[in-house]
Motif scaffolding. Structure first.
Motif, PDB file in Angstrom:
ATOM      1  N   CYS A 137      -2.099   0.962   6.949  1.00 28.31           N
ATOM      2  CA  CYS A 137      -3.560  -0.292   5.546  1.00 28.31           C
ATOM      3  C   CYS A 137      -2.763  -1.736   6.025  1.00 28.31           C
ATOM      4  O   CYS A 137      -1.918  -2.121   5.878  1.00 28.31           O
ATOM      5  CB  CYS A 137      -2.783   0.775   4.023  1.00 28.31           C
ATOM      6  N   CYS A 162       0.856  -0.980  -0.439  1.00 32.31           N
ATOM      7  CA  CYS A 162      -0.045  -0.149  -0.702  1.00 32.31           C
ATOM      8  C   CYS A 162       0.752   1.460  -0.122  1.00 32.31           C
ATOM      9  O   CYS A 162       2.101   1.396   1.196  1.00 32.31           O
ATOM     10  CB  CYS A 162      -0.875   0.445   0.879  1.00 32.31           C
ATOM     11  N   CYS A 213      -7.422   0.050  -1.221  1.00 30.84           N
ATOM     12  CA  CYS A 213      -7.264  -0.811  -1.382  1.00 30.84           C
ATOM     13  C   CYS A 213      -8.535  -1.616  -0.718  1.00 30.84           C
ATOM     14  O   CYS A 213      -9.169  -3.194  -1.047  1.00 30.84           O
ATOM     15  CB  CYS A 213      -6.018  -1.561   0.490  1.00 30.84           C
ATOM     16  N   CYS A 225      -7.137   1.151   3.882  1.00 31.29           N
ATOM     17  CA  CYS A 225      -7.851   2.056   3.190  1.00 31.29           C
ATOM     18  C   CYS A 225      -8.839   1.966   2.102  1.00 31.29           C
ATOM     19  O   CYS A 225      -8.947   1.335   1.686  1.00 31.29           O
ATOM     20  CB  CYS A 225      -6.269   3.321   2.609  1.00 31.29           C
TER      21      CYS A 225
HETATM   22 ZN   LIG Z   1      -4.155   0.791   1.539  1.00 32.58          ZN
END
Ligand SMILES: [Zn+2]
Length: 265
Positions: free
Chosen positions: A76, A70, A92, A89
């Motif tokens: 994340c 990420c 994602c 996040c």
């Molecule tokens: Zn992410």
């Protein structure tokens, strides 16, 4: 927001919203709670599901590889060991998919008119602070074992939004997703509430699209009588994870106490 889709733009969602996106060419949806700051708390299988549901290991592999790399948020992909609850996040979570907002407090008429299961519920949502509190608590404490029928990502989001749990552990899962995935006739046969609606033996061949709508309605947490409101701190106990028996069901507070969150347009 139209009748057939709950698609929204990113700047339309608010912290505490239940969002979802479709994966694998619309065959299933993945759900989570938007907690603000471009972060989503969601629930995914700890181990791979076997065969039919997911076309192979798309879910696990893609999420893992994305989270490892990420580019935006160092935290994340955060999750506790042995927990399927993950902080991701928004990028994602969506993986370039479209963003949808799950509707709460819809009328039974609108609910039955929705083409797909698992896009709305007649149950009312709790306040955003409550929803976020539940999601963050479960991120730290887990949500039990992932089960596509009894305890999936949609159930996780539904619980965070409403605090409602199904008492009957043998019943069909709270979410509409299970019925979407396995198809109407099988869902009808598996659904214990629906059996009560069919006093005489009914062959599979006679189970129609109308029955599908009915089965969705019968399993919607907004109309079920076998749901209880459970504080997130008591969740492990109520779900039997700690080996305790269920406490006496308390009054369902969903309708009385909660201000419904207005869904844009
Ligand atoms: Zn992410």
């Amino acid at each position: 927001m139209g009748l057939l889709t709950n698609k929204v733009e990113r700047d339309e969602i608010k912290p505490g919203d239940h969002i979802y996106t479709y994966r694998v060419a619309f065959t299933y949806s993945h759900h989570g709670i938007y907690v603000g700051g471009s972060k989503v708390v969601h629930f995914k299988p700890e181990t791979k599901l076997d065969s039919s549901m997911e076309s192979s290991s798309d879910l696990d592999n893609s999420i893992s590889s994305l989270q490892l790399s990420c580019p935006t948020f160092p935290d994340c992909g955060f999750q506790k060991p042995d927990s399927g609850v993950v902080l991701s996040c928004l990028d994602c979570f969506l993986r370039n998919g479209s963003l949808y907002c799950f509707e709460y407090g819809v009328s039974p008429t609108v609910f039955l008119a929705k083409v797909r299961g698992g896009t709305c519920t007649t149950a009312a949502s709790d306040l955003p602070e409550t929803v976020i509190h539940r999601a963050m608590h479960l991120l730290q404490n887990g949500f039990g074992n992932y089960d596509i029928f009894q305890n999936n990502c949609e159930d996780f989001a539904l619980y965070c939004k409403t605090g409602l749990l199904i008492v009957d552990k043998q019943g069909v899962g709270r979410s509409g997703q299970a019925s979407s995935v396995i198809g109407a006739p099988l869902a009808a046969l598996l659904s214990s509430p629906l059996k009560l609606l069919m006093p005489s033996p009914v062959g599979v061949a006679t189970v129609t699209a109308g029955m599908y709508c009915m089965s969705r309605y019968a399993t919607d947490i907004g109309v079920r009588s076998d749901v209880i409101k459970v504080a997130v701190e008591d969740l492990a106990m109520n779900r039997g994870w700690a080996g305790h028996l269920l406490e006496a069901p308390e009054e369902n507070e969903a309708e009385a106490s909660n201000k419904q969150i207005a869904i844009r347009r």
